[in-house]
Design a protein around this motif. Structure first.
Motif, PDB file in Angstrom:
ATOM      1  N   LEU A 127      33.732  56.188  28.334  1.00  0.00           N
ATOM      2  CA  LEU A 127      34.116  54.950  29.040  1.00  0.00           C
ATOM      3  C   LEU A 127      33.245  53.789  28.566  1.00  0.00           C
ATOM      4  CD1 LEU A 127      35.695  53.410  31.179  1.00  0.00           C
ATOM      5  CD2 LEU A 127      34.081  54.276  32.901  1.00  0.00           C
ATOM      6  N   VAL A 128      33.880  52.843  27.858  1.00  0.00           N
ATOM      7  CA  VAL A 128      33.143  51.752  27.224  1.00  0.00           C
ATOM      8  C   VAL A 128      33.062  50.524  28.127  1.00  0.00           C
ATOM      9  CG1 VAL A 128      33.220  50.150  25.269  1.00  0.00           C
ATOM     10  CG2 VAL A 128      33.686  52.581  24.918  1.00  0.00           C
ATOM     11  N   SER A 129      34.144  50.237  28.853  1.00  0.00           N
ATOM     12  CA  SER A 129      34.106  49.058  29.726  1.00  0.00           C
ATOM     13  C   SER A 129      35.119  49.161  30.850  1.00  0.00           C
ATOM     14  CB  SER A 129      34.372  47.775  28.924  1.00  0.00           C
ATOM     15  OG  SER A 129      35.754  47.723  28.579  1.00  0.00           O
ATOM     16  N   ILE A 130      34.870  48.399  31.916  1.00  0.00           N
ATOM     17  CA  ILE A 130      35.775  48.328  33.064  1.00  0.00           C
ATOM     18  C   ILE A 130      36.051  46.850  33.355  1.00  0.00           C
ATOM     19  CG2 ILE A 130      36.149  48.961  35.478  1.00  0.00           C
ATOM     20  CD1 ILE A 130      33.947  51.049  35.222  1.00  0.00           C
ATOM     21  N   GLU A 131      37.309  46.512  33.560  1.00  0.00           N
ATOM     22  CA  GLU A 131      37.657  45.111  33.842  1.00  0.00           C
ATOM     23  C   GLU A 131      38.621  45.084  35.019  1.00  0.00           C
ATOM     24  OE1 GLU A 131      40.253  41.711  31.511  1.00  0.00           O
ATOM     25  OE2 GLU A 131      39.112  43.141  30.301  1.00  0.00           O
ATOM     26  N   ASP A 132      38.365  44.190  35.972  1.00  0.00           N
ATOM     27  CA  ASP A 132      39.251  44.087  37.145  1.00  0.00           C
ATOM     28  C   ASP A 132      40.490  43.271  36.770  1.00  0.00           C
ATOM     29  OD1 ASP A 132      40.509  43.621  39.563  1.00  0.00           O
ATOM     30  OD2 ASP A 132      38.620  43.523  40.679  1.00  0.00           O
ATOM     31  N   VAL A 133      41.673  43.869  36.872  1.00  0.00           N
ATOM     32  CA  VAL A 133      42.920  43.172  36.519  1.00  0.00           C
ATOM     33  C   VAL A 133      43.860  43.117  37.732  1.00  0.00           C
ATOM     34  CG1 VAL A 133      42.805  43.707  34.049  1.00  0.00           C
ATOM     35  CG2 VAL A 133      43.906  45.330  35.621  1.00  0.00           C
ATOM     36  N   THR A 134      43.285  43.234  38.925  1.00  0.00           N
ATOM     37  CA  THR A 134      44.094  43.287  40.146  1.00  0.00           C
ATOM     38  C   THR A 134      45.024  42.077  40.264  1.00  0.00           C
ATOM     39  OG1 THR A 134      42.210  44.388  41.202  1.00  0.00           O
ATOM     40  CG2 THR A 134      43.982  43.602  42.650  1.00  0.00           C
ATOM     41  N   ILE A 158      51.569  46.556  33.720  1.00  0.00           N
ATOM     42  CA  ILE A 158      50.515  47.496  33.310  1.00  0.00           C
ATOM     43  C   ILE A 158      50.669  47.840  31.829  1.00  0.00           C
ATOM     44  CG2 ILE A 158      49.742  49.896  33.594  1.00  0.00           C
ATOM     45  CD1 ILE A 158      50.063  49.465  36.651  1.00  0.00           C
ATOM     46  N   ALA A 159      51.894  48.067  31.400  1.00  0.00           N
ATOM     47  CA  ALA A 159      52.137  48.370  29.974  1.00  0.00           C
ATOM     48  C   ALA A 159      51.704  47.187  29.106  1.00  0.00           C
ATOM     49  CB  ALA A 159      53.612  48.706  29.741  1.00  0.00           C
ATOM     50  N   ARG A 160      51.989  45.967  29.564  1.00  0.00           N
ATOM     51  CA  ARG A 160      51.598  44.776  28.791  1.00  0.00           C
ATOM     52  C   ARG A 160      50.078  44.674  28.679  1.00  0.00           C
ATOM     53  NH1 ARG A 160      55.778  42.177  31.636  1.00  0.00           N
ATOM     54  NH2 ARG A 160      54.340  41.183  33.113  1.00  0.00           N
ATOM     55  N   ILE A 161      49.405  44.852  29.801  1.00  0.00           N
ATOM     56  CA  ILE A 161      47.931  44.749  29.792  1.00  0.00           C
ATOM     57  C   ILE A 161      47.336  45.819  28.875  1.00  0.00           C
ATOM     58  CG2 ILE A 161      45.839  45.033  31.213  1.00  0.00           C
ATOM     59  CD1 ILE A 161      47.516  43.954  33.608  1.00  0.00           C
ATOM     60  N   GLU A 162      47.845  47.039  28.994  1.00  0.00           N
ATOM     61  CA  GLU A 162      47.293  48.139  28.184  1.00  0.00           C
ATOM     62  C   GLU A 162      47.528  47.887  26.694  1.00  0.00           C
ATOM     63  OE1 GLU A 162      49.154  51.614  29.870  1.00  0.00           O
ATOM     64  OE2 GLU A 162      47.630  51.826  31.443  1.00  0.00           O
ATOM     65  N   LYS A 163      48.729  47.408  26.365  1.00  0.00           N
ATOM     66  CA  LYS A 163      49.062  47.184  24.952  1.00  0.00           C
ATOM     67  C   LYS A 163      48.196  46.059  24.370  1.00  0.00           C
ATOM     68  CE  LYS A 163      52.991  46.111  21.889  1.00  0.00           C
ATOM     69  NZ  LYS A 163      52.299  46.660  20.715  1.00  0.00           N
ATOM     70  N   ALA A 164      48.058  44.982  25.149  1.00  0.00           N
ATOM     71  CA  ALA A 164      47.260  43.857  24.673  1.00  0.00           C
ATOM     72  C   ALA A 164      45.819  44.303  24.422  1.00  0.00           C
ATOM     73  CB  ALA A 164      47.311  42.726  25.692  1.00  0.00           C
ATOM     74  N   SER A 165      45.282  45.084  25.355  1.00  0.00           N
ATOM     75  CA  SER A 165      43.907  45.537  25.219  1.00  0.00           C
ATOM     76  C   SER A 165      43.750  46.465  24.018  1.00  0.00           C
ATOM     77  CB  SER A 165      43.488  46.262  26.500  1.00  0.00           C
ATOM     78  OG  SER A 165      42.266  46.936  26.298  1.00  0.00           O
ATOM     79  N   LYS A 166      44.704  47.362  23.877  1.00  0.00           N
ATOM     80  CA  LYS A 166      44.654  48.306  22.757  1.00  0.00           C
ATOM     81  C   LYS A 166      44.738  47.554  21.426  1.00  0.00           C
ATOM     82  CE  LYS A 166      45.643  52.665  21.048  1.00  0.00           C
ATOM     83  NZ  LYS A 166      45.956  52.368  19.670  1.00  0.00           N
ATOM     84  N   ASP A 167      45.671  46.579  21.357  1.00  0.00           N
ATOM     85  CA  ASP A 167      45.833  45.814  20.120  1.00  0.00           C
ATOM     86  C   ASP A 167      44.564  45.030  19.799  1.00  0.00           C
ATOM     87  OD1 ASP A 167      48.354  46.799  19.941  1.00  0.00           O
ATOM     88  OD2 ASP A 167      49.389  44.965  20.576  1.00  0.00           O
ATOM     89  N   GLU A 168      43.931  44.541  20.866  1.00  0.00           N
ATOM     90  CA  GLU A 168      42.769  43.676  20.656  1.00  0.00           C
ATOM     91  C   GLU A 168      41.520  44.473  20.306  1.00  0.00           C
ATOM     92  OE1 GLU A 168      42.005  41.195  24.091  1.00  0.00           O
ATOM     93  OE2 GLU A 168      39.903  41.016  23.448  1.00  0.00           O
ATOM     94  N   THR A 169      41.314  45.586  21.016  1.00  0.00           N
ATOM     95  CA  THR A 169      40.043  46.303  20.861  1.00  0.00           C
ATOM     96  C   THR A 169      40.164  47.588  20.051  1.00  0.00           C
ATOM     97  OG1 THR A 169      40.427  47.624  22.855  1.00  0.00           O
ATOM     98  CG2 THR A 169      39.323  45.492  23.138  1.00  0.00           C
ATOM     99  N   GLY A 181      46.220  51.348  45.538  1.00  0.00           N
ATOM    100  CA  GLY A 181      47.012  50.165  45.232  1.00  0.00           C
ATOM    101  C   GLY A 181      46.306  48.882  45.641  1.00  0.00           C
ATOM    102  N   GLY A 182      45.119  49.008  46.190  1.00  0.00           N
ATOM    103  CA  GLY A 182      44.353  47.822  46.595  1.00  0.00           C
ATOM    104  C   GLY A 182      43.743  47.111  45.392  1.00  0.00           C
ATOM    105  N   LYS A 183      43.384  47.876  44.386  1.00  0.00           N
ATOM    106  CA  LYS A 183      42.762  47.297  43.194  1.00  0.00           C
ATOM    107  C   LYS A 183      43.305  47.957  41.925  1.00  0.00           C
ATOM    108  CE  LYS A 183      38.419  45.644  45.105  1.00  0.00           C
ATOM    109  NZ  LYS A 183      36.952  45.790  45.147  1.00  0.00           N
ATOM    110  N   TYR A 184      43.282  47.174  40.832  1.00  0.00           N
ATOM    111  CA  TYR A 184      43.672  47.694  39.513  1.00  0.00           C
ATOM    112  C   TYR A 184      42.561  47.354  38.530  1.00  0.00           C
ATOM    113  CZ  TYR A 184      48.204  48.248  41.695  1.00  0.00           C
ATOM    114  OH  TYR A 184      49.207  48.641  42.543  1.00  0.00           O
ATOM    115  N   HIS A 185      42.026  48.390  37.884  1.00  0.00           N
ATOM    116  CA  HIS A 185      40.983  48.166  36.887  1.00  0.00           C
ATOM    117  C   HIS A 185      41.462  48.656  35.521  1.00  0.00           C
ATOM    118  CE1 HIS A 185      37.365  48.074  39.942  1.00  0.00           C
ATOM    119  NE2 HIS A 185      38.249  47.111  40.131  1.00  0.00           N
ATOM    120  N   LEU A 186      41.073  47.886  34.485  1.00  0.00           N
ATOM    121  CA  LEU A 186      41.384  48.291  33.112  1.00  0.00           C
ATOM    122  C   LEU A 186      40.188  49.048  32.549  1.00  0.00           C
ATOM    123  CD1 LEU A 186      43.020  48.183  30.457  1.00  0.00           C
ATOM    124  CD2 LEU A 186      42.025  45.902  30.055  1.00  0.00           C
TER     125      LEU A 186
END
Lengths: 689, 689
Positions: A127-134, A158-169, A181-186
């Protein structure tokens, strides 16, 4: 044994989403599985006079690994060594075994890196990083959308966020649903997919006492295995790995567990727990006992059959024993009474506060959803056989590939593709005889569940009985061959539609029903998420903040003290040692599961018998934590989680440190075994360096 | 293994009355389990050129015995020797065993009569006479009575007939319902209750190949045990016993089986078979697998626990394997299609004959009843533990004793009293630890079935979890002590009502619900009987008479030929021999269930290896036939039924001699083993004389 793989065995494609849960916001004693970006610093300071620095926590996080197959582990040397449980590694040991090379029975030791054996399909995550995307996630969901639409919108963002992150990093990127469902973390992970076996003891040592001793204490198990991660064909160079304490543990010592608890259901409403107690758990237990007998029967046919079935059988037995304990806990009237007491107080407080009254309906929503869960229980067309699962995944993959990324099913998006393909193209052996037996039983189960006259059943069976049809399917498929899978994936949808492979045809026969059920489940889960988000809101308002979300098979920090307990009027000491192991074997002479392996018997004289072997502590763990490192205040490895005692089995829904304990192999015990029993002094010397 | 005891294990107190069945009036090939007062003489003459004389049949009947515990046997000497299967005797072997004297593992041989061991609770029945009482029974039932009233009237007249017969003759007198209610026969039995063990082989020889080989063929099992009946403390002097053939059997030879098949369902309607397929059998299998795992787990605790659980575990495994095969047969679409074809033809013929049209509604009645059976499935308050069953029987016995005989529950009438008391006051050991584990599981099952909030459950549990409550019940009862049972029975209803024995209190707690369920089931059974009587009438009118009633655990004659069969393209020879047994052991070296006992290994040189050991024939048998003598045209014993092959498992609802075979130990094989392996030449010499 606490591997999540085993517990999750029967959760694949079922109604029960383990994300649908909520934080127990008020933790008691050493309760808690905390997020690494929200550690309980105040509590640690107050209760244990300990203040973890940011470096301390970052180093521990980066030294921890997740076994994607369902367990935890840690880096223990600069040159890539990884420590985990034997029972987490056993899937790999099993896949690397042949009739001639039985790693499960005989264990393994590589004395040089070129002897290390490559695992066919392991993926390790750091686990390299955690980001709050709620906010990003919630903003993408229309507030007045139907549950079905909301579920789709949420999946898309969620698919968009994951793809963008994967493409970027370039990193594996997973959006994790927390607090029901109270919070969403990447979560971003560095992946290791070249993982090799270095050392494993015999199962007789790792699982000493067998099913009888499983979840019991005192224990004497060397449930440990060492692997090594490689990059570019060479041992990986690691910046973060755990030092290894050479000192024995002392009673009362504060310890930490860094691992990936799979699933808890701590703040389920009473209605949700009743569904577990009265419906889901009895159903799961019937299922597990059925598969246990099936695997036993297969193993009775001969030594080779026994070898082929063993890993799956062990996993099933482990789950069965765990679920039996969990159900017993729920069937004790006191458990629900306690839960109901808290719920009544919450609802009373809500009813007295006008601003919150709209939230009270969430409990009713959850209760209504249980009726739907009940109706969906056992409704599946996923036949649990390796060849069918491969076929189903190929059928889904090629169909999903034709859609835009964000419309795809979870697990079939671009960001998930690599991991999916690694599993799908695993060269692990597939045994036709075992497949046939499993498939026949699954067909039989389908008939029982849908009725023999159901149109889909008639289409599946083609006029045959389950056994005949299973034989036809297994002989009529090429999917045991990785090249055949690759060809279908390369050929895409057209190749799948044109295929006359029997298993692919079967998967296509059930595809639309599979999709219908999956959609229905996702819609139910969305409503659960929405209700639990309201419950979180109400609970936080009434009981205050500061807690941890229910387990989600992501990295958490737990803490506890090394401590014995009272049982049946007797004090159970927190430690066992090697002398106890030999004595335990003698006390059970004539029982096969209590025969220590030859290596232990032959080297007994060389072993320092006083060395600690297993110990218990109060840390809050659950299935998935198996293989987690236990570290001291200095962040040094002192143990290896491998189990919870029987009293801890209810910790799925309620933590208690009265008798519940996490069970670990001690770090010094592993070193002593490596040196004195396994002739692996060089390996022992290289650990922690 | 074909003991009815095992198959009946899960039938106790359930909806499924095995009397509710009907004759397959058209028999094919060697099909049929014929009444001794209605033998298939024409068919035997036509197909096999054999005409049994009245003496031949009477002698065979009087040489046959029923093991009331669920099996068959035969008299084999003038001084009381009885031959049956080891697995029929194993209940007794188990009860006579202690940690120090393990008859199950080690076998037994009495070299003089004073060494013979008295069975704690066996009752053997010799069928002395059969009388048709159909008119008497039917005349006592008002034609316009409700089903509930009709059931009561029928029960009352049957109690009157049985009591009158018992009073007059002193013989055990049972009215048997045949042809699903079409006929009622009064069976009179001479009872033997002093039964002693003479010889038993080791389980390793009797059940060689274990669960893996069970229901398979070729087989190599010495599944035989010899007992002796006593009268007035001396070996009984018998006028009727079987001579023992000293010749090997030949292929194609005609043989007869005289025994007590437990239950068949040959002429169940399609609707009734679908209930079995879709509801009852899956339910029973879930139950059996649950109990199998429970017993296995208990046995893992240690050698003594394994010994205590073993007999029950074996029985459960046997039933599970049998039911699995039966369900597989029903799940094969061809099975129901065949049955439906015949049913359609019958209904077509009925619709074309105005005089019969009123009968067609019977098929609809049966279909409607299945919905009720479905609703009642699993509804029971009978907790399957020895101590609870004793308590429940004492509660019922003392309550029923206060009523006139003909108003009492079946099994509690004057005519049944002796047999009931013999079982109730059995000195067989009751193991508290095993009782506790079984009871905890039964309480857990009750919670699953009724829901934890059910008022009766709350009353049963008294605020405890299942395990806690089970411990409380087992420590709080005196019923393990026979004297305590006797005192309660002697004290009658007043003593029971005043008792604070925990198990008696529990039985009283559930008594009214027990009676309610039982009454409901009897009412359903009465309607089934009436419908099946109509179906019999219609079928007889269309297909003609001359057949046999479905099995009712009463004495029947079956016949068949010694004959191999084709399987997977290969011919399976009808015979195996001792050489094959040794070879089979070597082929499965390393598998515990295939280790021949020491006696076999040490005496191998003395054994005539060519001697026949097991053989198959086409005779129509079912569970309950275990231990039946197989005789030749001369009425000499040539074999001992102990099993059916896997292809015969569907014979519960359809007979086929294509592959289905009865499996026997050969008579010459038993003699060879007695002489050359067990040093029991004297015993061998006394047999048949």
């Amino acid at each position: 044994m606490r591997a999540f793989r085993f517990l999750s065995l029967i959760m694949f494609h079922t109604v029960f989403a383990f994300s649908s849960s909520l934080s127990p916001l008020v933790a008691s004693g050493d309760e808690g599985m905390y997020l690494f970006n929200d550690l309980p610093t105040q509590q640690l300071k107050a209760d244990h006079d300990f203040e973890p620095s940011e470096d301390w926590a970052d180093h521990l996080r980066l030294s921890s690994v997740r076994f994607n197959s369902g367990g935890s582990g840690s880096f223990i040397s600069s040159d890539g060594l990884v420590l985990t449980n034997h029972h987490v590694a056993s899937d790999t040991l099993h896949k690397l075994s042949t009739p001639e090379r039985n790693l499960i029975d005989d264990g393994f030791l590589a004395t040089s890196t070129d002897q290390e054996l490559k695992a066919p399909d392991l993926e390790l995550n750091q686990l390299v990083s955690i980001e709050d995307v709620t906010k990003q996630v919630n903003d993408a969901v229309d507030s007045d959308a139907s549950a079905e639409d909301a579920a789709e919108q949420r999946r898309a963002v969620i698919a968009r966020i994951e793809k963008a992150s994967k493409d970027e990093t370039g990193l594996r990127s997973d959006v994790v649903t927390l607090f029901g469902g109270g919070k969403y973390h990447l979560y971003r992970y560095k992946k290791y997919t070249d993982v090799r076996l270095v050392w494993a003891p015999e199962t007789a040592a790792a699982f000493f006492g067998g099913d009888a001793d499983n979840f019991e204490y005192p224990r004497y198990n060397l449930d440990a295995t060492i692997m090594r991660v490689y990059e570019d064909g060479k041992p990986a160079k690691l910046d973060h790995f755990l030092k290894w304490s050479r000192d024995e543990l002392t009673e009362g010592e504060l310890v930490f567990v860094s691992g990936n608890p799979g699933r808890t259901q701590r703040i389920f409403t009473v209605a949700a727990l009743k569904f577990l107690r009265d419906d889901r758990m009895p159903y799961v237990l019937d299922y597990l006992r059925r598969k246990e007998i099936l695997m036993q029967q297969f193993g009775l046919e001969g030594g080779e059959q026994e070898r082929r079935a063993r890993d799956e059988l062990f996993g099933i037995q482990n789950s069965r024993k765990a679920y039996t304990g969990m159900l017993a806990g729920l069937q004790n009237p006191k458990t629900i009474a306690t839960k109901r007491g808290r719920e009544d107080r919450l609802l009373q407080a809500i009813s007295e506060d006008e601003s919150m009254q709209a939230l009270a309906s969430a409990w009713e929503d959850i209760e209504r959803i249980q009726a739907e869960n009940r109706e969906m229980l056992g409704k599946t067309v996923s036949l649990r056989s390796t060849l069918f699962e491969i076929a189903m995944q190929i059928v889904l993959l090629t169909a999903e590939d034709a859609k835009p990324d964000e419309e795809r099913l979870k697990g079939y998006t671009d960001s998930a593709r690599e991991s999916l393909l690694q599993r799908l193209l695993s060269p692990a052996p597939v045994y036709a005889d075992l497949e046939q037996v499993k498939l026949a039983d699954e067909l039989s189960r389908q008939i029982e569940s849908r009725g023999a006259e159901d149109a889909l059943i008639v289409e599946i069976l083609r006029g045959r009985g389950p056994r005949e049809r299973a034989a036809e399917l297994v002989t009529g498929t090429q999917l045991a061959d990785v090249a055949a899978r690759q060809a279908l994936i390369d050929g895409g949808l057209a190749a799948v539609l044109a295929s006359d492979d029997a298993m692919i045809e079967l998967a296509r026969t059930v595809e639309s029903e599979y999709r219908r059920l999956r959609k229905r489940n996702e819609e139910i889960e969305e409503r659960e998420r929405q209700a639990y988000a309201k419950i979180t809101q109400a609970t936080t308002a009434i009981e205050g903040t500061g807690g941890y979300p229910d387990a989600t098979f992501t990295l958490r920090l737990a803490f506890g003290t090394v401590k014995g307990y009272q049982e049946g009027g007797q004090y159970v000491e927190p430690f066992t040692n090697f002398a106890g192991a030999y004595q335990h074997g003698m006390d059970h002479a004539g029982q096969k599961d209590f025969d220590l392996p030859k290596s232990w018997m032959e080297n007994k004289a060389a072993v320092d018998l006083d060395t600690q072997l297993n110990f218990v502590c109060t840390a809050d763990i659950i299935g998935g934590n198996s293989g987690s490192p236990v570290v001291n205040r200095d962040g040094e490895l002192v143990g290896l989680i491998f189990d919870g005692n029987i009293q801890s089995l209810t910790s799925d829904y309620v933590y208690s440190d009265e008798q519940g304990r996490a069970v670990s192999v001690s770090g010094v015990g592993i070193l002593e075994a490596l040196r004195s029993i396994y002739g692996a002094g060089d390996l022992a010397d290289s650990i922690g360096k």
